[in-house]
Design a protein around this motif. Sequence first.
Motif, PDB file in Angstrom:
ATOM      1  N   UNK A  55      31.642  42.280  41.127  1.00 18.04           N
ATOM      2  CA  UNK A  55      32.485  42.383  39.920  1.00 18.04           C
ATOM      3  C   UNK A  55      33.189  40.839  39.913  1.00 18.04           C
ATOM      4  N   UNK A  56      33.553  40.171  40.951  1.00 17.91           N
ATOM      5  CA  UNK A  56      34.081  38.853  41.140  1.00 17.91           C
ATOM      6  C   UNK A  56      33.188  37.774  40.568  1.00 17.91           C
ATOM      7  N   UNK A 100      45.359  34.110  37.364  1.00 16.34           N
ATOM      8  CA  UNK A 100      45.809  35.316  37.839  1.00 16.34           C
ATOM      9  C   UNK A 100      44.938  36.568  37.580  1.00 16.34           C
ATOM     10  N   UNK A 101      44.146  36.804  36.869  1.00 16.54           N
ATOM     11  CA  UNK A 101      43.158  38.033  36.716  1.00 16.54           C
ATOM     12  C   UNK A 101      42.211  37.695  37.784  1.00 16.54           C
ATOM     13  N   UNK A 102      41.722  36.423  38.003  1.00 16.12           N
ATOM     14  CA  UNK A 102      40.442  36.326  39.080  1.00 16.12           C
ATOM     15  C   UNK A 102      41.133  36.363  40.440  1.00 16.12           C
ATOM     16  N   UNK A 103      42.379  36.138  40.718  1.00 14.49           N
ATOM     17  CA  UNK A 103      43.029  36.309  42.021  1.00 14.49           C
ATOM     18  C   UNK A 103      43.275  37.652  42.510  1.00 14.49           C
ATOM     19  N   UNK A 104      43.622  38.464  41.320  1.00 14.09           N
ATOM     20  CA  UNK A 104      43.578  39.960  41.661  1.00 14.09           C
ATOM     21  C   UNK A 104      42.506  40.681  41.692  1.00 14.09           C
ATOM     22  N   UNK A 127      50.460  46.370  38.755  1.00 14.63           N
ATOM     23  CA  UNK A 127      49.484  45.302  38.622  1.00 14.63           C
ATOM     24  C   UNK A 127      48.272  45.362  37.609  1.00 14.63           C
ATOM     25  N   UNK A 128      48.000  46.587  37.536  1.00 10.23           N
ATOM     26  CA  UNK A 128      46.641  46.775  36.514  1.00 10.23           C
ATOM     27  C   UNK A 128      47.212  46.512  35.231  1.00 10.23           C
ATOM     28  N   UNK A 129      48.375  46.960  34.806  1.00  6.95           N
ATOM     29  CA  UNK A 129      49.070  46.584  33.785  1.00  6.95           C
ATOM     30  C   UNK A 129      49.398  45.366  33.208  1.00  6.95           C
ATOM     31  N   UNK A 130      49.974  44.406  34.543  1.00  6.64           N
ATOM     32  CA  UNK A 130      50.213  43.258  34.155  1.00  6.64           C
ATOM     33  C   UNK A 130      48.835  42.442  33.833  1.00  6.64           C
ATOM     34  N   UNK A 131      47.678  42.682  34.468  1.00  4.34           N
ATOM     35  CA  UNK A 131      46.458  42.366  34.204  1.00  4.34           C
ATOM     36  C   UNK A 131      45.947  42.470  32.903  1.00  4.34           C
TER      37      UNK A 131
END
Length: 274
Positions: A55-56, A100-104, A127-131
């Motif tokens: 996925x990454x 930010x999304x990639x780091x998570x 964290x999912x909501x923030x993403x």
Amino acid sequence: MTTFDTETRPAALGLRGWNPPLTWAGLAFLAMMIPTAWLALHDPRTFNGVNVWDKPLKFELSIAIFLLMAGWVFTRLPSGWARTGWGRYTVWTPIVASLGEMAYIAWRASRAEASHFNQSTLTAIVLYAVMGVGALALSSTALVQGIAVLRTPNTAGDNPVFRAALGWGLVLTFVLGASLGGYMSAQTSHWVGGIQSDAAGLPLFGWSTTGGDLRPPHFLGIHASQIIPVAALVIIRLFGKAAGLLTGLFVAGYIALAIAVFVQALMGLPLIAL
């Protein structure tokens, strides 16, 4: 959005006129794929039936394409637009949101945990909501650029048919990508029936071949900004004076295809059954 410097062509913003921050960020994401690919080759752990770094790797490529496309779009706009508030918004919002999304996603991958649809803890839910908010902000920059392409003077001297296709492709990246992606993110998974694993998924993409999958329509949405303009270039080259009508039909057909693939997924049917 209409206050800008109307030179006859865009001033140089970097290599061949591409916006430097977006271009370098896009290239950085491409470079990230090298260590991620190395990890995929040497880390035997799996999640949902595929390597934890699968996925990454896909997201790095997808984000790189988005950022490089956004950087190139500046070459189709008057140079003054880059200095407006909206212009700056389309530069720094995607860079910050994508980092930010990639780091998570990478952090979750390192732990062999889900980054998407993870509601195992309150922290994971937040964290999912923030993403999700970050992804919406990211895609909104395509909408801003699309409106700018459609409304600002054609200082780049583009073929009108191509320019319209570029503008509408960017707009549809937000309209289709955000709406279909928003629906998918509100579910408990991207699968609708079938085998709940990516192990037997469609080669390269990983989409389900046994049941419905909400990722294909989302893919069509977020990549409309690349597919539609490229199709317009081909149509212009092949059909000349009829290109305007045919490109309009292609755009209508593309929207219909995205909706049809979405409905097909909701019915629990795979895009391609293997």
